[in-house]
Scaffold this active site. Structure first.
Site, mmCIF file in Angstrom:
data_model
loop_
_atom_site.group_PDB
_atom_site.id
_atom_site.type_symbol
_atom_site.label_atom_id
_atom_site.label_comp_id
_atom_site.label_asym_id
_atom_site.label_seq_id
_atom_site.Cartn_x
_atom_site.Cartn_y
_atom_site.Cartn_z
ATOM 1 N N ASN A 1 -8.533 3.850 8.033
ATOM 2 C CA ASN A 1 -7.993 2.717 8.780
ATOM 3 C C ASN A 1 -8.248 2.780 10.276
ATOM 4 O O ASN A 1 -8.381 1.766 10.932
ATOM 5 C CB ASN A 1 -6.493 2.598 8.511
ATOM 6 C CG ASN A 1 -5.767 3.903 8.686
ATOM 7 O OD1 ASN A 1 -6.173 4.935 8.131
ATOM 8 N ND2 ASN A 1 -4.701 3.909 9.447
ATOM 9 N N HIS B 1 -1.846 -7.772 2.526
ATOM 10 C CA HIS B 1 -1.864 -8.329 3.888
ATOM 11 C C HIS B 1 -3.057 -7.863 4.720
ATOM 12 O O HIS B 1 -3.220 -8.310 5.849
ATOM 13 C CB HIS B 1 -0.536 -8.046 4.605
ATOM 14 C CG HIS B 1 -0.359 -6.637 5.077
ATOM 15 N ND1 HIS B 1 -0.523 -6.279 6.390
ATOM 16 C CD2 HIS B 1 -0.050 -5.508 4.403
ATOM 17 C CE1 HIS B 1 -0.291 -4.974 6.512
ATOM 18 N NE2 HIS B 1 -0.009 -4.495 5.326
ATOM 19 N N GLN C 1 -7.907 -0.257 2.931
ATOM 20 C CA GLN C 1 -8.804 -0.864 3.926
ATOM 21 C C GLN C 1 -10.101 -1.399 3.320
ATOM 22 O O GLN C 1 -10.830 -2.128 3.985
ATOM 23 C CB GLN C 1 -9.146 0.153 5.027
ATOM 24 C CG GLN C 1 -7.973 0.502 5.932
ATOM 25 C CD GLN C 1 -7.479 -0.661 6.791
ATOM 26 O OE1 GLN C 1 -8.184 -1.662 6.994
ATOM 27 N NE2 GLN C 1 -6.261 -0.556 7.293
ATOM 28 N N GLY D 1 0.805 -1.216 0.000
ATOM 29 C CA GLY D 1 0.000 0.000 0.000
ATOM 30 C C GLY D 1 0.839 1.267 0.000
ATOM 31 O O GLY D 1 0.541 2.225 -0.718
ATOM 32 N N THR D 2 1.887 1.283 0.786
ATOM 33 C CA THR D 2 2.720 2.491 0.882
ATOM 34 C C THR D 2 3.358 2.814 -0.463
ATOM 35 O O THR D 2 3.340 3.970 -0.908
ATOM 36 C CB THR D 2 3.793 2.316 1.973
ATOM 37 O OG1 THR D 2 3.131 2.275 3.245
ATOM 38 C CG2 THR D 2 4.791 3.462 1.961
ATOM 39 N N THR E 1 12.205 -7.173 -10.641
ATOM 40 C CA THR E 1 11.540 -8.461 -10.804
ATOM 41 C C THR E 1 10.368 -8.552 -9.834
ATOM 42 O O THR E 1 10.498 -8.243 -8.658
ATOM 43 C CB THR E 1 12.540 -9.610 -10.542
ATOM 44 O OG1 THR E 1 13.602 -9.468 -11.473
ATOM 45 C CG2 THR E 1 11.887 -10.971 -10.702
ATOM 46 N N CYS F 1 1.081 7.194 23.065
ATOM 47 C CA CYS F 1 2.070 6.348 23.708
ATOM 48 C C CYS F 1 2.335 5.055 22.963
ATOM 49 O O CYS F 1 3.295 4.369 23.238
ATOM 50 C CB CYS F 1 1.646 6.039 25.134
ATOM 51 S SG CYS F 1 2.292 7.261 26.268
ATOM 52 N N SER G 1 -3.729 -3.395 -0.878
ATOM 53 C CA SER G 1 -2.659 -4.149 -0.226
ATOM 54 C C SER G 1 -3.108 -5.575 0.069
ATOM 55 O O SER G 1 -4.272 -5.820 0.368
ATOM 56 C CB SER G 1 -2.286 -3.433 1.070
ATOM 57 O OG SER G 1 -1.469 -4.262 1.866
#
Lengths: 125, 393
Positions: free
Chosen positions: B151, B201, B179, B71-72, B237, B325, B199
């Site tokens: 997302n 995954h 998504q 995706g990136t 490739t 955090c 994407s």
């Protein structure tokens, strides 16, 4: 990022947690915008911290360092307690992930703030 | 203790049929698809079969499907590639404040190179107003990039409406469908998209593979240079096993269709209803109706997200947070901020995203553990104590 087993132990079973009725000194640090707030309460007798308790809103590291610092200060003379630095707290916890070191500063600041609160109440400052 | 995985928006477990497809490729089909002899040809055939599956799902020609590393990379090629290819026409880009960083950061990089970028606001549900898009268009606008579904909160954007607008103005339109691909209809003609990222995954396929749909005639430049693979837009490739696995995963998603989405929706709503009934001071983030079936984002007031995640992990439950955090950047969620959630509240956000392995039993186990976790953390939260005092005062 992973926490040490000791951090997780103090997170799971925080020592000295809760509000203290009638504390001799209170340290309040942090703010809700940053997501971390710690309140540290101390009981002092003959210039020695005889009891410490805390309440903390924050991440795992914030809660664990709060718990650890209360353990470290008990039985300490005030001047000795003031020597406890954030890196000493982190070290006692078996280290903290680098991006979490700022959480240990909270514990150090809360301790200093609680001692200075006690001293100013007693007119010792 | 069985694990309950509720972070399917982050990534998904590779499904057995895909593992089988991948293993088959790794064991027996090692050829370079660009070569002419039989071993290479076999690999080429398998890869093109995956491309056909994607073309079927997208409603496009197979030549319009470019396989990437994920995706990136797809987002980067779309944003940087389309912006640069249209540089002579103009230097204005329209996007939103709630995009994934794979779109936001290329936009920021372009700003440093002299582009003007409009980051559109969203409403309290995380929804973009198409009228805002219309108002932001200038004579120099060359690219609009707006995600299909978010997302973090799952809000589904009015992509088809924006697509029509872009088409009427002859502006290249990209949508990040990472998504939504495999979950919602992503027919590129219905959406009006010239570029679309997806994407593997996120849909039970392997990591490290994705695709970029590029409508025929769309002006776009590569961001990497090398061989002629993937129409020279993504040289190197191809990740043939990954592509075949991605194809198998997409094929299975398409076969299951809306039935699985309806099942996830039921699970998600069961969890939300349970949370509302058992935990006070909670708030739902995201659109009440226009939202991904598997996404539940909830604010637990007076607690901090990372501490909830760590505690849930003790119960074998995996979830995500909007808290600063949990990120290395220590910044609270930019999506929740854009929705007007103040930082002191977004620190208490928890995202639970469902997938095909989740069951009703999982939901009930979460409803056992979660209220206890929140109660424990609130029991020593100084701001909860202050809140309770104010209540009784």
């Amino acid at each position: 990022m992973a926490y040490s087993e000791k951090v997780m132990d103090h997170f799971r079973n925080p020592r000295n947690v809760g509000e203290m009725t009638d504390p001799d000194g209170v340290g309040k640090v942090g703010n809700p915008v940053c997501g971390d707030i710690m309140e540290l309460y101390i009981k002092v007798k003959d210039d020695t911290i005889v009891d410490a308790k805390f309440q903390t809103l924050g991440c795992g590291a914030a809660i664990a360092t709060s718990s650890m610092v209360t353990e470290m200060v008990k039985g300490q003379k005030l001047d000795d307690a003031l020597k406890i630095s954030n890196s000493m707290v982190a070290e006692a916890l078996g280290g903290l992930p680098s991006q979490k070191m700022h959480c240990s500063v909270l514990a150090e600041e809360a301790l200093q703030s609680a001692i200075s609160d006690y001293r100013s109440k007693k007119g010792l400052k | 203790m069985g694990r309950i995985y509720l972070d399917n928006n982050a990534t998904t477990p590779v499904r057995p049929e895909v593992v089988e497809a991948l293993a088959g490729m790794l064991k027996g089909c090692y050829g370079n698809p660009s070569t002419l002899y039989c071993v290479g040809h076999e690999a080429h055939v398998e890869m093109e079969r995956a491309r056909d599956i994607m073309a079927g799902i997208l409603g496009c020609n197979r030549e319009e499907v470019i396989f990437t590393s994920g995706g990136t990379e797809s987002d980067n090629i779309a944003v940087l590639g389309a912006a640069r290819a249209n540089r002579k026409k103009g230097n204005h880009i329209i996007t939103t404040k709630i995009e994934h960083h794979a779109v936001l950061n290329p936009c920021k990089a372009l700003e440093k190179e002299g582009w003007q970028v409009t980051y559109l606001p969203v409403d309290e549900y995380g929804m973009v107003n198409p009228a805002d898009v219309e108002r932001s268009i200038t004579s120099g606008t060359t690219l609009i990039s707006i995600m299909h579904a978010n997302n973090e909160v799952g809000t589904i954007q009015p992509i088809a409406e924006i697509g029509k607008m872009a088409k009427a103005r002859k502006i290249t339109f990209h949508t990040d469908a990472v998504q939504s691909f495999g979950k919602l209809s992503v027919n590129v003609n219905e959406l009006g998209a010239d570029l679309l990222s997806a994407s593997s995954h996120k849909i039970y396929g392997p990591k490290g593979v994705g695709l970029l749909y590029v409508r025929k005639g769309t002006k776009i430049l590569p961001i990497m240079f090398g061989g002629h693979q993937e129409r020279s837009l993504r040289p190197g490739t191809e990740n043939v096993p990954g592509i075949v696995g991605f194809g198998r995963a997409a094929e299975l998603m398409a076969a299951e269709g809306p039935a699985e989405e309806a099942r996830l929706l039921k699970l998600r709503d069961r969890l939300w209803e349970g949370i509302k009934a058992k935990v006070p001071h909670v708030k739902l983030n995201g659109h009440p109706a226009m939202r991904l079936a598997g996404t539940l984002n909830v604010i637990f007031e007076y607690v901090e997200g990372e501490s909830i995640i760590l505690s849930l992990d003790e119960h074998g439950i995996c979830a995500a947070s909007g808290s600063a955090c949990t990120s290395d950047a220590l910044e609270p969620s930019h999506v929740l901020a854009a929705m007007g959630v103040p930082p002191e509240k977004s620190h208490g956000a928890l995202r639970m995203s469902f997938g095909r392995e989740n069951t009703e039993e999982d939901v009930d186990k979460v409803l056992e553990a979660l209220p206890k976790v929140v109660e424990k953390l609130r029991s020593f939260s100084p701001i909860y104590k202050d809140f309770l005092r104010q209540q009784t005062a």
